[in-house]
Design an enzyme around this catalytic site. Structure first.
Site, PDB file in Angstrom:
ATOM      1  N   ARG A 112       0.843  -1.191   0.000  1.00 27.74           N
ATOM      2  CA  ARG A 112       0.000   0.000   0.000  1.00 27.74           C
ATOM      3  C   ARG A 112       0.883   1.249   0.000  1.00 27.74           C
ATOM      4  NH1 ARG A 112      -1.844   0.798   4.373  1.00 27.74           N
ATOM      5  NH2 ARG A 112      -1.127  -1.019   5.528  1.00 27.74           N
ATOM      6  N   TYR A 127      -1.343  -3.419  -6.870  1.00 30.66           N
ATOM      7  CA  TYR A 127      -1.093  -4.219  -5.673  1.00 30.66           C
ATOM      8  C   TYR A 127      -2.240  -4.212  -4.664  1.00 30.66           C
ATOM      9  CZ  TYR A 127       1.420  -6.820  -2.275  1.00 30.66           C
ATOM     10  OH  TYR A 127       1.791  -7.825  -1.429  1.00 30.66           O
ATOM     11  N   LYS A 144      -9.603  -2.590   1.510  1.00 32.47           N
ATOM     12  CA  LYS A 144      -9.332  -1.460   2.400  1.00 32.47           C
ATOM     13  C   LYS A 144     -10.100  -0.209   1.964  1.00 32.47           C
ATOM     14  CE  LYS A 144      -7.106  -3.965   5.122  1.00 32.47           C
ATOM     15  NZ  LYS A 144      -5.764  -4.374   5.167  1.00 32.47           N
ATOM     16  N   HIS A 197     -10.645  -2.801  11.261  1.00 31.37           N
ATOM     17  CA  HIS A 197      -9.523  -3.632  10.787  1.00 31.37           C
ATOM     18  C   HIS A 197      -9.333  -4.756  11.813  1.00 31.37           C
ATOM     19  CE1 HIS A 197      -5.039  -3.614   9.291  1.00 31.37           C
ATOM     20  NE2 HIS A 197      -5.765  -4.494   8.647  1.00 31.37           N
ATOM     21  N   SER A 244      -1.423  -3.685  10.332  1.00 29.61           N
ATOM     22  CA  SER A 244      -1.019  -4.537   9.219  1.00 29.61           C
ATOM     23  C   SER A 244       0.244  -5.326   9.573  1.00 29.61           C
ATOM     24  CB  SER A 244      -0.753  -3.676   7.992  1.00 29.61           C
ATOM     25  OG  SER A 244      -1.930  -2.963   7.666  1.00 29.61           O
ATOM     26  N   CYS A 298       0.730  -7.558  11.828  1.00 28.90           N
ATOM     27  CA  CYS A 298       0.984  -7.681  13.273  1.00 28.90           C
ATOM     28  C   CYS A 298       0.251  -8.865  13.896  1.00 28.90           C
ATOM     29  CB  CYS A 298       0.625  -6.394  13.994  1.00 28.90           C
ATOM     30  SG  CYS A 298       1.775  -5.058  13.610  1.00 28.90           S
ATOM     31  N   THR A 344      -4.111 -12.603  10.908  1.00 28.04           N
ATOM     32  CA  THR A 344      -4.343 -13.899  10.253  1.00 28.04           C
ATOM     33  C   THR A 344      -3.898 -15.042  11.166  1.00 28.04           C
ATOM     34  OG1 THR A 344      -4.094 -12.879   8.088  1.00 28.04           O
ATOM     35  CG2 THR A 344      -3.835 -15.271   8.179  1.00 28.04           C
ATOM     36  N   ASP A 359      -9.269 -10.137   8.665  1.00 21.95           N
ATOM     37  CA  ASP A 359      -8.735  -8.793   8.391  1.00 21.95           C
ATOM     38  C   ASP A 359      -9.732  -7.666   8.654  1.00 21.95           C
ATOM     39  OD1 ASP A 359      -6.358  -7.348   7.440  1.00 21.95           O
ATOM     40  OD2 ASP A 359      -7.594  -6.761   5.732  1.00 21.95           O
ATOM     41  N   ARG A 419       2.361 -12.237  -0.470  1.00 22.57           N
ATOM     42  CA  ARG A 419       1.031 -12.602   0.040  1.00 22.57           C
ATOM     43  C   ARG A 419       0.480 -13.834  -0.654  1.00 22.57           C
ATOM     44  NH1 ARG A 419      -1.518  -8.915   4.034  1.00 22.57           N
ATOM     45  NH2 ARG A 419       0.110  -7.356   4.288  1.00 22.57           N
ATOM     46  N   ARG A 422       2.581  -4.139  17.816  1.00 26.76           N
ATOM     47  CA  ARG A 422       3.940  -4.683  17.855  1.00 26.76           C
ATOM     48  C   ARG A 422       4.747  -3.737  18.737  1.00 26.76           C
ATOM     49  NH1 ARG A 422       6.706  -8.136  14.074  1.00 26.76           N
ATOM     50  NH2 ARG A 422       4.837  -8.624  12.869  1.00 26.76           N
TER      51      ARG A 422
HETATM   52  P1  GTP Z   1      -2.275  -7.862   7.393  1.00 26.67           P
HETATM   53  O1  GTP Z   1      -2.762  -8.904   6.449  1.00 26.67           O
HETATM   54  O2  GTP Z   1      -1.187  -7.009   6.813  1.00 26.67           O
HETATM   55  O3  GTP Z   1      -3.376  -7.024   7.957  1.00 26.67           O
HETATM   56  O4  GTP Z   1      -1.481  -8.629   8.591  1.00 26.67           O
HETATM   57  P2  GTP Z   1      -1.977  -9.497   9.844  1.00 26.67           P
HETATM   58  O5  GTP Z   1      -2.323  -8.598  10.982  1.00 26.67           O
HETATM   59  O6  GTP Z   1      -2.988 -10.497   9.429  1.00 26.67           O
HETATM   60  O7  GTP Z   1      -0.603 -10.234  10.276  1.00 26.67           O
HETATM   61  P3  GTP Z   1      -0.183 -11.784  10.153  1.00 26.67           P
HETATM   62  O8  GTP Z   1      -1.003 -12.673  11.035  1.00 26.67           O
HETATM   63  O9  GTP Z   1      -0.108 -12.136   8.721  1.00 26.67           O
HETATM   64  O10 GTP Z   1       1.290 -11.726  10.778  1.00 26.67           O
HETATM   65  C1  GTP Z   1       2.296 -10.918  10.238  1.00 26.67           C
HETATM   66  C2  GTP Z   1       3.644 -11.379  10.709  1.00 26.67           C
HETATM   67  O11 GTP Z   1       3.692 -11.419  12.143  1.00 26.67           O
HETATM   68  C3  GTP Z   1       3.966 -12.792  10.219  1.00 26.67           C
HETATM   69  O12 GTP Z   1       5.297 -12.832   9.768  1.00 26.67           O
HETATM   70  C4  GTP Z   1       3.789 -13.636  11.458  1.00 26.67           C
HETATM   71  O13 GTP Z   1       4.629 -14.758  11.446  1.00 26.67           O
HETATM   72  C5  GTP Z   1       4.130 -12.678  12.605  1.00 26.67           C
HETATM   73  N1  GTP Z   1       3.370 -13.041  13.841  1.00 26.67           N
HETATM   74  C6  GTP Z   1       2.042 -13.287  13.928  1.00 26.67           C
HETATM   75  N2  GTP Z   1       1.694 -13.666  15.190  1.00 26.67           N
HETATM   76  C7  GTP Z   1       2.834 -13.664  15.919  1.00 26.67           C
HETATM   77  C8  GTP Z   1       3.138 -13.971  17.289  1.00 26.67           C
HETATM   78  O14 GTP Z   1       2.281 -14.334  18.101  1.00 26.67           O
HETATM   79  N3  GTP Z   1       4.433 -13.813  17.672  1.00 26.67           N
HETATM   80  C9  GTP Z   1       5.414 -13.417  16.796  1.00 26.67           C
HETATM   81  N4  GTP Z   1       6.646 -13.298  17.259  1.00 26.67           N
HETATM   82  N5  GTP Z   1       5.168 -13.138  15.494  1.00 26.67           N
HETATM   83  C10 GTP Z   1       3.900 -13.258  15.058  1.00 26.67           C
HETATM   84  C1  SPV Z   2      -2.906  -4.617   5.240  1.00 27.74           C
HETATM   85  O1  SPV Z   2      -1.942  -3.945   4.836  1.00 27.74           O
HETATM   86  O2  SPV Z   2      -3.458  -4.401   6.347  1.00 27.74           O
HETATM   87  C2  SPV Z   2      -3.396  -5.756   4.439  1.00 27.74           C
HETATM   88  C3  SPV Z   2      -2.873  -5.906   3.079  1.00 27.74           C
HETATM   89  O3  SPV Z   2      -4.248  -6.500   4.891  1.00 27.74           O
HETATM   90  S1  SPV Z   2      -3.600  -4.796   1.941  1.00 27.74           S
HETATM   91  O4  SPV Z   2      -4.772  -5.465   1.354  1.00 27.74           O
HETATM   92  O5  SPV Z   2      -2.586  -4.535   0.916  1.00 27.74           O
HETATM   93  O6  SPV Z   2      -4.032  -3.615   2.623  1.00 27.74           O
HETATM   94 MN    MN Z   3      -4.871  -5.838   6.995  1.00 25.89          MN
END
Ligand code: GTP
Ligand code: SPV
Ligand code: MN
Length: 620
Positions: free
Chosen positions: A90, A233, A242, A262, A284, A286, A289, A309, A401, A432
């Site tokens: 983004r 993207y 978003k 979010h 994002s 953090c 997922t 998300d 992704r 984070r």
């Molecule tokens: P967006 O799709 O961008 O909104 O991200 P998200 O909030 O869904 O984050 P996601 O669950 O994909 O995690 C992002 C990164 O954080 C990945 O590399 C994970 O491995 C890492 N991560 C997730 N949960 C944990 C955790 O409990 N501990 C640690 N150390 N890392 C984590």
């Molecule tokens: C985020 O950045 O929080 C995402 C990926 O979930 S995007 O769809 O590119 O915003």
């Molecule tokens: Mn997101």
């Protein structure tokens, strides 16, 4: 050309129009005609959303060299896209909220005057689709026909965006059929900004990932319109996500008395069979997922996935907060996703998945850092270059992704596509944070929970262009996604809480990312986060007491499941330490943060900050 006349609103207008500019089915046809006259595509394709359309588009993209078909024996019906290396995330600096009054966009959004922005965009879109096909993509955010769902139509010249929207939304004929003579729908116009023929008729060859150095991700909150130019993207081009489900929807939610957030959604069930639904906001990349697909390490607990998300939450007739996941797929971060961290995601992406900017193995499958402990001996990296474990750069882009259908997730809850949604029992905020924020704390009440959300900060990730690792305030994980003044958004949250009264969900804050003096994470995270979920569920059932601190109510060690994990002797104390000096420093930053919003900051938040400072000072 004046086909797309600028918005009729002027800066003198004080009222917000109640409807979109092109209501109803006839409005769709009229808008498509207008856009075609402006963008001048060779062909128009109305998307049906059926399997033959998927096969046609993926087949064309493979033939053009825009997608690599993965080995069907290893990863059936799955594809790899490599983006232009300048178009990988983004672009917050190029994202605009074009409200009539700049104060309605607020200090956290870039603002442009709507008619000036439309005029500039109209010039860019003029002829932008020459030599290309223009796709018309009707879509529903939320289950088709759900009272909580909203409709949109995306026009795009990117077949990659079309196939991604096919995974991520309910797209095609079924969505178009929902648009009756007066139905409101959101027009979402997208072009990659790479016409194949110029105004004087000179042709040029296509490239695997067309985009433009000039990018605009523009939103018109009063007229509920989206215009996105120059990027192919994710969040810039899948406009249901978003742009609509957060930036435009947050404005609809303010006007209609609900919340567009979010947030992930999960259903948690205890060994005794008691279930609670949780909504959790993390910035994002953090952990949403991962939380949504958590595999609990503690015996007897079950976590089921509803969304990963975005959540739309609305008070129901009984005065409870109900939520739906408006999406139908996952656009998940690849790096860090492996069998030891998120085995559920690894299984979900077995097939029917589009990967973007991951590495390609020599046998035609995908790989990224963290998928396995050891990297394969040879790969093709996300740029298309030969790669070995000795290479200096990562094989997959940090924001690479996967795009996969939600119903392929083994832990998907039965209720995930229920039209009426689920009742939310708890809301969780996380960021984070290597310091200060405890592993888990419960707010004293709703207003304190809103304070927790409003003062969230988080170290920046690769999900957006910018400096990775820098700490920034990211209120409610909505900094890049709130479509109006953030302080008004806090006031809206307080109002929704007042309306819900004693039926409001309880609010918690978590932090998986606190670090010890040696710079390593204090908490093992991932499936072990189920221990925190257990404590939250026990609090909801009033089974355990909590200790009051300036950071909120934290667990007593005796009530918290630590069996079978390896925490060092001082780790518990460090995970929950509230150091008055660094908290006072943090509250100075909060004072600066609130000052950006002037007198729009709700009084309750300011008085909580004063009480907190007084409490901290008394502990010095
Ligand atoms: P967006 O799709 O961008 O909104 O991200 P998200 O909030 O869904 O984050 P996601 O669950 O994909 O995690 C992002 C990164 O954080 C990945 O590399 C994970 O491995 C890492 N991560 C997730 N949960 C944990 C955790 O409990 N501990 C640690 N150390 N890392 C984590
Ligand atoms: C985020 O950045 O929080 C995402 C990926 O979930 S995007 O769809 O590119 O915003
Ligand atoms: Mn997101």
């Amino acid at each position: 050309m004046a086909i797309l006349s600028p918005s009729p609103l002027t800066a003198d207008d004080t009222t917000r129009p109640a409807r979109t500019v092109h209501p109803g089915r006839a409005g769709v046809a009229a808008w498509v005609t207008e856009v075609a006259a402006l963008t001048k595509p060779d062909r128009i394709h109305w998307c049906t959303g059926d399997a033959s359309e998927w096969d046609l588009l993926t087949g064309q993209l493979v033939a053009d060299g825009s997608l690599v078909r993965l080995d069907p024996g290893l990863r059936p019906n799955s594809f790899l896209a490599r983006s232009d290396p300048r178009d990988v995330a983004r672009v917050e600096e190029r994202t605009f909220i074009c409200s009539v009054d700049p104060d309605d966009a607020g200090p956290t959004n870039n603002w442009r005057e709507p008619s000036a922005m439309k005029a500039e965009l109209t010039d860019l879109f003029d002829g932008a689709m020459r030599g290309r096909t223009m796709y018309v993509v009707p879509f529903s955010m939320g289950p088709i026909g759900s009272p909580l769902a909203k409709l949109g139509v995306q026009i795009t010249d990117s077949p990659y965006a079309v196939i991604s929207m096919q995974i991520m939304t309910r797209m095609g004929t079924a969505a178009l059929d929902e648009i009756g003579p007066d139905t409101e729908w959101v027009p979402a116009l997208h072009s990659v900004g790479y016409p194949l023929v110029d105004a004087s008729g000179i042709a040029r060859a296509d490239v695997p990932w067309p985009s433009n150095a000039t990018k605009f991700i523009s939103h018109f909150p009063e007229t509920r319109e989206i215009w996105s130019y120059g990027s192919g993207y994710g969040g810039n081009s899948l406009l249901g996500k978003k742009c609509f489900a957060l930036r435009i929807a947050s404005v609809l939610a303010r006007d209609e008395g609900w919340l567009a957030e979010h947030m992930l959604l999960v259903k948690v069930t205890s060994p005794e069979g008691v279930s609670h639904n949780l909504a959790a906001a993390f910035p994002s990349a953090c952990g949403k997922t991962n939380f949504a697909m958590m595999r609990p390490t503690i015996p007897g607990w079950k976590v089921e996935t509803i969304g990963d998300d975005i959540a739309w939450l609305r008070p129901d007739a009984e005065g409870r907060l109900r939520a739906i996941n408006p999406e139908r797929g996952f656009f998940g971060v690849a790096p860090g996703t492996g069998d030891s961290t998120n085995p559920v995601a690894v299984a979900t992406i077995w097939g029917n998945t589009v990967f973007t900017n991951v590495a390609l193995t020599d046998d035609g499958d995908v790989w990224w850092e963290g998928l396995t402990d050891e990297a394969p001996e040879h790969l093709t990296d996300w740029r298309g270059d030969s790669w070995t474990p000795d290479s200096a750069t990562p094989a997959a882009h940090p924001n690479s992704r996967f795009t996969a259908p939600a119903d392929q997730c083994a832990t998907i809850a039965d209720e995930w596509d229920s039209p009426e949604g689920v009742v939310i029992d708890a809301i969780v905020f996380g960021g984070r944070r290597s310091t200060n924020i405890p592993l888990v704390a419960e707010s004293i009440d709703w207003a304190h929970g809103v304070y927790m959300g409003a003062t969230m900060s988080s170290e920046q990730t690769a999900a957006a262009e910018g400096t990775v690792g820098e700490l920034r305030h990211d209120p409610f994980a909505m900094l890049p996604f709130c479509g109006y003044n953030m302080a008004d958004y806090w006031a809206h949250w307080l109002e929704v809480g007042e309306q819900l009264g004693d039926r409001a969900p309880r609010i918690f804050q978590v932090n998986w990312f606190r670090k010890g003096a040696d710079g390593s994470y204090l908490w093992p995270g991932f499936g072990e986060n189920s221990r925190v979920v257990e404590w939250i569920a026990r609090r909801l059932e009033d089974e355990v007491a909590a200790l009051q601190t300036p950071a909120g109510r934290i667990p007593f060690e005796k009530d918290f499941s630590l069996e079978g994990i390896d925490l060092g002797p001082r780790d518990w104390q460090q995970l929950f330490e509230v150091d008055p000096i660094s908290w006072l420093h943090e509250s100075d930053l909060t004072t600066e943060h609130f000052a950006r919003f002037g007198d729009r900051v709700p009084r309750q938040l300011l008085s909580h900050l004063s009480l907190l400072r007084w409490d901290l000072a008394s502990r010095l």
